[in-house]
Design a protein around this motif. Sequence first.
Motif, PDB file in Angstrom:
ATOM      1  N   ASP A 132       0.848  -1.189   0.000  1.00  0.00           N
ATOM      2  CA  ASP A 132       0.000   0.000   0.000  1.00  0.00           C
ATOM      3  C   ASP A 132       0.883   1.238   0.000  1.00  0.00           C
ATOM      4  O   ASP A 132       1.705   1.422   0.886  1.00  0.00           O
ATOM      5  CB  ASP A 132      -0.891  -0.002   1.246  1.00  0.00           C
ATOM      6  N   GLY A 133       0.717   2.093  -1.006  1.00  0.00           N
ATOM      7  CA  GLY A 133       1.483   3.330  -1.075  1.00  0.00           C
ATOM      8  C   GLY A 133       2.546   3.282  -2.160  1.00  0.00           C
ATOM      9  O   GLY A 133       2.682   2.307  -2.898  1.00  0.00           O
ATOM     10  N   HIS A 134       3.288   4.372  -2.253  1.00  0.00           N
ATOM     11  CA  HIS A 134       4.331   4.528  -3.265  1.00  0.00           C
ATOM     12  C   HIS A 134       5.583   5.047  -2.558  1.00  0.00           C
ATOM     13  O   HIS A 134       5.647   6.209  -2.165  1.00  0.00           O
ATOM     14  CB  HIS A 134       3.856   5.473  -4.362  1.00  0.00           C
ATOM     15  N   PRO A 135       6.613   4.213  -2.392  1.00  0.00           N
ATOM     16  CA  PRO A 135       7.710   4.527  -1.466  1.00  0.00           C
ATOM     17  C   PRO A 135       8.634   5.657  -1.863  1.00  0.00           C
ATOM     18  O   PRO A 135       9.365   6.149  -1.015  1.00  0.00           O
ATOM     19  CB  PRO A 135       8.480   3.206  -1.381  1.00  0.00           C
ATOM     20  N   GLN A 136       8.653   6.121  -3.108  1.00  0.00           N
ATOM     21  CA  GLN A 136       9.544   7.214  -3.473  1.00  0.00           C
ATOM     22  C   GLN A 136       8.908   8.595  -3.290  1.00  0.00           C
ATOM     23  O   GLN A 136       9.562   9.608  -3.517  1.00  0.00           O
ATOM     24  CB  GLN A 136      10.021   7.061  -4.920  1.00  0.00           C
ATOM     25  N   ARG A 137       7.663   8.640  -2.888  1.00  0.00           N
ATOM     26  CA  ARG A 137       7.045   9.934  -2.603  1.00  0.00           C
ATOM     27  C   ARG A 137       7.681  10.535  -1.360  1.00  0.00           C
ATOM     28  O   ARG A 137       8.031   9.832  -0.416  1.00  0.00           O
ATOM     29  CB  ARG A 137       5.546   9.777  -2.378  1.00  0.00           C
ATOM     30  N   LYS A 138       7.814  11.842  -1.354  1.00  0.00           N
ATOM     31  CA  LYS A 138       8.455  12.520  -0.221  1.00  0.00           C
ATOM     32  C   LYS A 138       7.640  12.401   1.061  1.00  0.00           C
ATOM     33  O   LYS A 138       8.183  12.476   2.151  1.00  0.00           O
ATOM     34  CB  LYS A 138       8.652  14.009  -0.541  1.00  0.00           C
ATOM     35  N   ASP A 139       6.331  12.201   0.942  1.00  0.00           N
ATOM     36  CA  ASP A 139       5.496  12.114   2.131  1.00  0.00           C
ATOM     37  C   ASP A 139       5.238  10.661   2.554  1.00  0.00           C
ATOM     38  O   ASP A 139       4.395  10.407   3.392  1.00  0.00           O
ATOM     39  CB  ASP A 139       4.172  12.839   1.913  1.00  0.00           C
ATOM     40  N   PHE A 140       5.974   9.721   1.998  1.00  0.00           N
ATOM     41  CA  PHE A 140       5.797   8.316   2.370  1.00  0.00           C
ATOM     42  C   PHE A 140       6.389   8.092   3.761  1.00  0.00           C
ATOM     43  O   PHE A 140       7.543   8.434   4.010  1.00  0.00           O
ATOM     44  CB  PHE A 140       6.482   7.401   1.349  1.00  0.00           C
ATOM     45  N   PRO A 141       5.622   7.515   4.698  1.00  0.00           N
ATOM     46  CA  PRO A 141       6.148   7.332   6.057  1.00  0.00           C
ATOM     47  C   PRO A 141       7.199   6.230   6.098  1.00  0.00           C
ATOM     48  O   PRO A 141       7.121   5.246   5.368  1.00  0.00           O
ATOM     49  CB  PRO A 141       4.911   6.937   6.853  1.00  0.00           C
ATOM     50  N   LEU A 142       8.184   6.405   6.968  1.00  0.00           N
ATOM     51  CA  LEU A 142       9.245   5.413   7.099  1.00  0.00           C
ATOM     52  C   LEU A 142       8.883   4.277   8.029  1.00  0.00           C
ATOM     53  O   LEU A 142       9.527   3.248   8.042  1.00  0.00           O
ATOM     54  CB  LEU A 142      10.528   6.085   7.587  1.00  0.00           C
TER      55      LEU A 142
END
Length: 194
Positions: A132-142
């Motif tokens: 779920d999500g897109h990991p290279q986005r700047k707002d992606f949680p770590l």
Amino acid sequence: MTEPSVKFEAFNASMEVICGQAVMTTDAAHLIALLTFLRDDPNFMFKQLVDVAGVDYPDRPQRFEVVYQLLSFKHNQRIRVKVQTDEHTPVPSVTGIFSSAGWFEREVWDMYGVLFSDHPDLRRILTDYGFDGHPQRKDFPLTGYVELRYDVEQKRVVYQPVKLNQAYRSFDFLSPWEGPEYVLPGDEKATGTK
């Protein structure tokens, strides 16, 4: 690159030279026509699509840039073509012009979430199917997501939370040119200092 008498206004494109490389910017509506022109015109002959990359600028209304790297074997030149888009507006797929774009566009979609219209097989390529999500986005949680792995003891696939521990990372920002008293990390044993 030669100076052809081409008016790029027909493609709603602007061109500038950055660090010795030609960079063109256009919009999604003119992308296919521009790339076809750059591939087929004898003054350009950019026959090879080397890469398609994504860039995320979260503060912009159109937060994503899709960057196409083209190569002309005949003229030994490169050109970069950029298109801006947002999270919901698809960019036309260029797989009909360059067949190598299929994998590159899948990677940009997987990492950034940029949609490509008319792509023959737009699905994840680097992350798991259920990711779920897109990991290279700047707002992606770590933290806060789960990873999938096979557990040998349980003999099944298990989900477990992802923990990215940053606490034990130490960075040495000093350089060996700081002075004669500076000891390179790892040289303590050789010099007898601690």
